[in-house]
Motif scaffolding. Sequence first.
Motif, PDB file in Angstrom:
ATOM      1  N   GLY A 284       0.832  -1.210   0.000  1.00 12.70           N
ATOM      2  CA  GLY A 284       0.000   0.000   0.000  1.00 12.70           C
ATOM      3  C   GLY A 284       0.856   1.245   0.000  1.00 12.70           C
ATOM      4  O   GLY A 284       1.995   1.243   0.446  1.00 12.70           O
ATOM      5  N   TRP A 285       0.289   2.281  -0.485  1.00 16.71           N
ATOM      6  CA  TRP A 285       1.012   3.526  -0.720  1.00 16.71           C
ATOM      7  C   TRP A 285       1.069   4.401   0.518  1.00 16.71           C
ATOM      8  O   TRP A 285       1.896   5.270   0.624  1.00 16.71           O
ATOM      9  N   GLY A 286       0.186   4.252   1.451  1.00 16.34           N
ATOM     10  CA  GLY A 286       0.137   5.177   2.582  1.00 16.34           C
ATOM     11  C   GLY A 286      -0.764   6.340   2.249  1.00 16.34           C
ATOM     12  O   GLY A 286      -1.440   6.354   1.233  1.00 16.34           O
ATOM     13  N   SER A 287      -0.763   7.337   3.076  1.00 22.37           N
ATOM     14  CA  SER A 287      -1.718   8.423   2.865  1.00 22.37           C
ATOM     15  C   SER A 287      -1.099   9.795   3.021  1.00 22.37           C
ATOM     16  O   SER A 287      -1.793  10.745   3.287  1.00 22.37           O
ATOM     17  N   GLN A 288       0.203   9.890   2.863  1.00 20.25           N
ATOM     18  CA  GLN A 288       0.819  11.189   3.091  1.00 20.25           C
ATOM     19  C   GLN A 288       0.907  12.025   1.828  1.00 20.25           C
ATOM     20  O   GLN A 288       1.309  11.542   0.779  1.00 20.25           O
ATOM     21  N   GLY A 289       0.551  13.267   1.942  1.00 17.70           N
ATOM     22  CA  GLY A 289       0.764  14.250   0.898  1.00 17.70           C
ATOM     23  C   GLY A 289       0.225  13.861  -0.462  1.00 17.70           C
ATOM     24  O   GLY A 289      -0.702  13.092  -0.604  1.00 17.70           O
ATOM     25  N   GLY A 290       0.851  14.407  -1.512  1.00 17.07           N
ATOM     26  CA  GLY A 290       0.438  14.161  -2.888  1.00 17.07           C
ATOM     27  C   GLY A 290       0.626  12.727  -3.306  1.00 17.07           C
ATOM     28  O   GLY A 290       0.088  12.294  -4.309  1.00 17.07           O
ATOM     29  N   ALA A 291       1.382  11.978  -2.532  1.00 21.38           N
ATOM     30  CA  ALA A 291       1.613  10.580  -2.882  1.00 21.38           C
ATOM     31  C   ALA A 291       0.311   9.796  -2.869  1.00 21.38           C
ATOM     32  O   ALA A 291       0.121   8.906  -3.687  1.00 21.38           O
ATOM     33  N   SER A 292      -0.568  10.118  -1.978  1.00 14.14           N
ATOM     34  CA  SER A 292      -1.792   9.330  -1.838  1.00 14.14           C
ATOM     35  C   SER A 292      -2.730   9.498  -3.025  1.00 14.14           C
ATOM     36  O   SER A 292      -3.588   8.666  -3.248  1.00 14.14           O
ATOM     37  N   THR A 293      -2.570  10.559  -3.793  1.00 12.27           N
ATOM     38  CA  THR A 293      -3.442  10.794  -4.937  1.00 12.27           C
ATOM     39  C   THR A 293      -2.754  10.462  -6.258  1.00 12.27           C
ATOM     40  O   THR A 293      -3.310  10.716  -7.309  1.00 12.27           O
ATOM     41  N   SER A 294      -1.560   9.910  -6.206  1.00 13.69           N
ATOM     42  CA  SER A 294      -0.818   9.615  -7.425  1.00 13.69           C
ATOM     43  C   SER A 294      -1.413   8.427  -8.157  1.00 13.69           C
ATOM     44  O   SER A 294      -1.852   7.467  -7.544  1.00 13.69           O
ATOM     45  N   THR A 295      -1.394   8.527  -9.463  1.00 13.94           N
ATOM     46  CA  THR A 295      -1.796   7.405 -10.290  1.00 13.94           C
ATOM     47  C   THR A 295      -0.603   7.005 -11.130  1.00 13.94           C
ATOM     48  O   THR A 295      -0.045   7.827 -11.840  1.00 13.94           O
ATOM     49  N   ASN A 296      -0.193   5.761 -11.015  1.00 12.53           N
ATOM     50  CA  ASN A 296       0.910   5.221 -11.798  1.00 12.53           C
ATOM     51  C   ASN A 296       2.216   5.998 -11.581  1.00 12.53           C
ATOM     52  O   ASN A 296       2.847   6.433 -12.535  1.00 12.53           O
ATOM     53  N   PRO A 297       2.650   6.188 -10.335  1.00 13.71           N
ATOM     54  CA  PRO A 297       3.862   6.970 -10.090  1.00 13.71           C
ATOM     55  C   PRO A 297       5.147   6.176 -10.373  1.00 13.71           C
ATOM     56  O   PRO A 297       5.143   4.942 -10.361  1.00 13.71           O
ATOM     57  N   TYR A 298       6.216   6.899 -10.604  1.00  7.31           N
ATOM     58  CA  TYR A 298       7.553   6.324 -10.666  1.00  7.31           C
ATOM     59  C   TYR A 298       8.286   6.855  -9.433  1.00  7.31           C
ATOM     60  O   TYR A 298       8.457   8.055  -9.289  1.00  7.31           O
ATOM     61  N   ILE A 299       8.702   5.946  -8.555  1.00  6.51           N
ATOM     62  CA  ILE A 299       9.191   6.324  -7.228  1.00  6.51           C
ATOM     63  C   ILE A 299      10.621   5.866  -7.024  1.00  6.51           C
ATOM     64  O   ILE A 299      10.993   4.764  -7.449  1.00  6.51           O
ATOM     65  N   ILE A 300      11.413   6.676  -6.337  1.00  9.81           N
ATOM     66  CA  ILE A 300      12.707   6.228  -5.826  1.00  9.81           C
ATOM     67  C   ILE A 300      12.695   6.481  -4.330  1.00  9.81           C
ATOM     68  O   ILE A 300      12.512   7.627  -3.879  1.00  9.81           O
ATOM     69  N   MET A 301      12.860   5.420  -3.554  1.00  9.76           N
ATOM     70  CA  MET A 301      12.966   5.567  -2.105  1.00  9.76           C
ATOM     71  C   MET A 301      14.435   5.782  -1.782  1.00  9.76           C
ATOM     72  O   MET A 301      15.291   5.002  -2.182  1.00  9.76           O
ATOM     73  N   LEU A 302      14.715   6.860  -1.084  1.00  9.45           N
ATOM     74  CA  LEU A 302      16.089   7.205  -0.735  1.00  9.45           C
ATOM     75  C   LEU A 302      16.482   6.489   0.534  1.00  9.45           C
ATOM     76  O   LEU A 302      15.712   6.437   1.490  1.00  9.45           O
ATOM     77  N   ARG A 303      17.639   5.944   0.587  1.00  7.91           N
ATOM     78  CA  ARG A 303      18.121   5.231   1.778  1.00  7.91           C
ATOM     79  C   ARG A 303      19.331   5.928   2.317  1.00  7.91           C
ATOM     80  O   ARG A 303      20.076   6.522   1.672  1.00  7.91           O
TER      81      ARG A 303
END
Length: 158
Positions: free
Chosen positions: A139-158
Amino acid sequence: MQNNLSSSRGFTLAELLVVIAIISVLSAIVLVNVGPARQDARDAQRQSDISQIAIALKLYREHNGSYPNYDGEIDSSSTVYSALENFMEEVPTDPLNDPEHYYYYNSNHQCDPGPNGPVVFARSLESKDGNLNEVCPDGWGSQGGASTSTNPYIIMLR
């Protein structure tokens, strides 16, 4: 004999109409096939831009000890944009840059459940499949603009 030569010069109206019709059909076929290629090119640009932004954010972290604290769209008025300017020659914007297509950064994104951490993403790809299920498989979670994204391309920073 001369009368036949003078009357056979040029094209008839029917011949011209046939040629115009053939050119029109070929043009329509080409235009239909060019549209998806443009979408693919914009998606490739988005993926490249997000990778460049992720590298700049990692450089920021190396220099400052942590990622910038921000949750929102990356635009010229954002604090993360100012931070990125120090590590990029030019901060990229989405090729379309409209209300549906933009770049976003969240310094404390929480997938539902985990992993948690900073993410940078293009809100919506046009023709390619995003990688949401790879980054946040449950699941995507519910924070900010992320929760309304459709088909996003994401990079999680570590």
